[in-house]
Design an enzyme around this catalytic site. Structure first.
Site, mmCIF file in Angstrom:
data_model
loop_
_atom_site.group_PDB
_atom_site.id
_atom_site.type_symbol
_atom_site.label_atom_id
_atom_site.label_comp_id
_atom_site.label_asym_id
_atom_site.label_seq_id
_atom_site.Cartn_x
_atom_site.Cartn_y
_atom_site.Cartn_z
ATOM 1 N N GLU A 1 -5.934 6.487 -2.653
ATOM 2 C CA GLU A 1 -6.099 5.576 -1.483
ATOM 3 C C GLU A 1 -6.481 4.230 -2.226
ATOM 4 O OE1 GLU A 1 -5.399 4.662 1.717
ATOM 5 O OE2 GLU A 1 -4.019 6.211 1.309
ATOM 6 N N HIS B 1 0.802 -1.121 -0.051
ATOM 7 C CA HIS B 1 -0.215 -0.165 0.044
ATOM 8 C C HIS B 1 0.915 1.293 0.055
ATOM 9 C CE1 HIS B 1 -3.554 2.347 1.334
ATOM 10 N NE2 HIS B 1 -2.532 3.099 1.911
ATOM 11 N N GLU B 2 1.802 1.208 0.777
ATOM 12 C CA GLU B 2 2.798 2.438 1.045
ATOM 13 C C GLU B 2 3.655 2.911 -0.163
ATOM 14 O OE1 GLU B 2 0.675 3.265 4.466
ATOM 15 O OE2 GLU B 2 1.663 4.425 2.843
ATOM 16 N N TYR C 1 -4.338 14.220 -2.842
ATOM 17 C CA TYR C 1 -4.836 13.658 -1.525
ATOM 18 C C TYR C 1 -5.943 14.345 -0.734
ATOM 19 C CZ TYR C 1 -3.931 9.734 1.557
ATOM 20 O OH TYR C 1 -3.909 8.746 2.630
ATOM 21 N N HIS D 1 1.799 4.362 -2.883
ATOM 22 C CA HIS D 1 1.732 5.667 -2.759
ATOM 23 C C HIS D 1 2.896 6.393 -3.878
ATOM 24 C CE1 HIS D 1 -1.862 6.475 -0.730
ATOM 25 N NE2 HIS D 1 -1.541 5.606 0.437
ATOM 26 N N ASP E 1 -10.887 13.565 7.374
ATOM 27 C CA ASP E 1 -9.896 12.635 6.700
ATOM 28 C C ASP E 1 -9.736 12.858 5.183
ATOM 29 O OD1 ASP E 1 -8.439 10.066 5.974
ATOM 30 O OD2 ASP E 1 -10.531 9.038 5.577
ATOM 31 N N HIS F 1 -9.826 7.774 3.116
ATOM 32 C CA HIS F 1 -9.688 6.374 3.533
ATOM 33 C C HIS F 1 -11.072 5.865 3.690
ATOM 34 C CE1 HIS F 1 -5.874 8.027 5.037
ATOM 35 N NE2 HIS F 1 -5.555 6.602 4.538
#
Ligand SMILES: Cc1cc(C(=O)NCC(F)(F)F)no1
Ligand SMILES: [Ca+2]
Ligand SMILES: [Ca+2]
Ligand SMILES: [Zn+2]
Length: 312
Positions: A167, A143-144, A158, A147, A222, A227
């Site tokens: 996301e 996931h990271e 974002y 990005h 958020d 998310h």
């Protein structure tokens, strides 16, 4: 030789052991890979402070079993596994496509229930032991690092719908790397509770996310629900790959291999910084047409998947 690439091993946070690429110099072993495209893929420790990248994680016998090393073992294993996924599946050499070095830092802060890409490197908390244990699950690493790929390609802003798509792209690639399930972070999330996860692409409501456009969040928390609303494209991607009848729409499965190709091509060829969820539908349809034509089962499945979640 007293300096050389090595194959090491280490104990995982989640039990069992991992085989990892290491480097030896003067009898000391490092979580440092020199065998792939980048000059290095390295994993460091933040020593529970905030400075980055921190210091090297070392061992004296190339078997990293110390408790303090275990998060590093998982983050390092994850980094090289995700590097290999992008190279082998998508022909992409590191997150920038040009062999950029990859740095990860574990033990960031104290009781830190998160992980992130800071624009230069990956950073992982240990969790507080209740909501999370170390956030170094393979799917979280994927996931990271995704990005970083998004930042080097579409650059999806974002916030609001482009942020939810940002996301979702990270979650979708994450479940393609950690291929045996549709959940994200299940190894790190609530170590005291089995069967749950941070998010579930097969059933976003399980992670308090919407699974259709009419139920999207329109508030300001958020970053405008990045998310939260990611559940909508996440559900669409799940339906493309696995098929199913959802909200009265039947989607024929096209499988994970075609789905990951469609999303990677959409991300790198069609999405821009301001692409919203309607644009995500269009970009994945264009990518599908490029790859498989616009009259086949793949195109129909992509159309139906988006229709099922209330887009298009
Ligand atoms: C709310 C919320 C969720 C996240 C999140 O997904 N973080 C990435 C993870 F992989 F570390 F979990 N951050 O804030
Ligand atoms: Ca998973
Ligand atoms: Ca759990
Ligand atoms: Zn994210």
């Amino acid at each position: 030789a007293s300096v050389a690439p090595e194959v090491g091993s280490g104990t995982s946070t989640f039990g069992g052991s991992r085989t990892i690429p290491t480097y030896s110099s003067g009898g000391t072993y490092y979580l440092y890979d020199t065998t792939r495209g980048p000059s290095y893929i390295r994993t460091m420790t933040g020593n529970n402070g905030t400075s980055l990248p921190g210091s090297y994680i070392t061992d004296t016998d190339n078997n990293f079993t110390d408790t303090a090393a275990r998060a590093g073992v998982d983050a390092h294993y994850g980094a090289v596994t995700v590097y290999d996924y992008y190279q082998n599946t998508h022909g992409r050499n590191s997150y920038n496509g040009a062999g950029a070095n990859i740095t990860s830092t574990v033990h960031h802060r104290v009781n830190y229930n998160n992980a992130f890409w800071n624009g230069q490197q990956m950073v992982y908390g240990d969790g507080d032991g209740s909501q999370f244990q170390a956030l170094v699950d393979l799917d979280i690493v994927a996931h990271e690092l995704t990005h970083a790929v998004t930042g080097a390609t579409a650059g999806l802003i974002y916030q609001n719908e482009s942020g939810a798509l940002n996301e979702a792209v990270s979650d979708i690639m994450a479940v393609m790397v950690d291929r045996d399930d549709w959940r994200l972070g299940e190894l790190s999330y609530t170590p005291g509770v089995s069967g749950d996860a941070l998010r579930n692409l097969a059933n976003p409501p399980e992670g308090n996310q919407p699974d259709n456009y009419a139920d999207r969040y329109t508030g300001s928390q958020d970053n405008g629900g990045v998310h939260i609303n990611s559940g909508i494209p996440n559900k669409a991607a799940y339906l493309m790959a696995a098929g199913g009848t959802f909200r009265g729409v039947t989607v024929a499965s096209i499988g994970r291999a075609k789905t990951e190709k469609i999303w990677y091509r959409a991300l790198t060829q069609y999405f821009t910084s301001s692409t919203n969820l309607a644009g995500a539908r269009q970009g994945t349809l264009s990518a599908t047409a490029d790859l498989y034509g616009s009259g086949g089962a793949e195109y129909a499945a992509v159309q139906n998947a988006w229709a099922a979640v209330g887009i298009g």
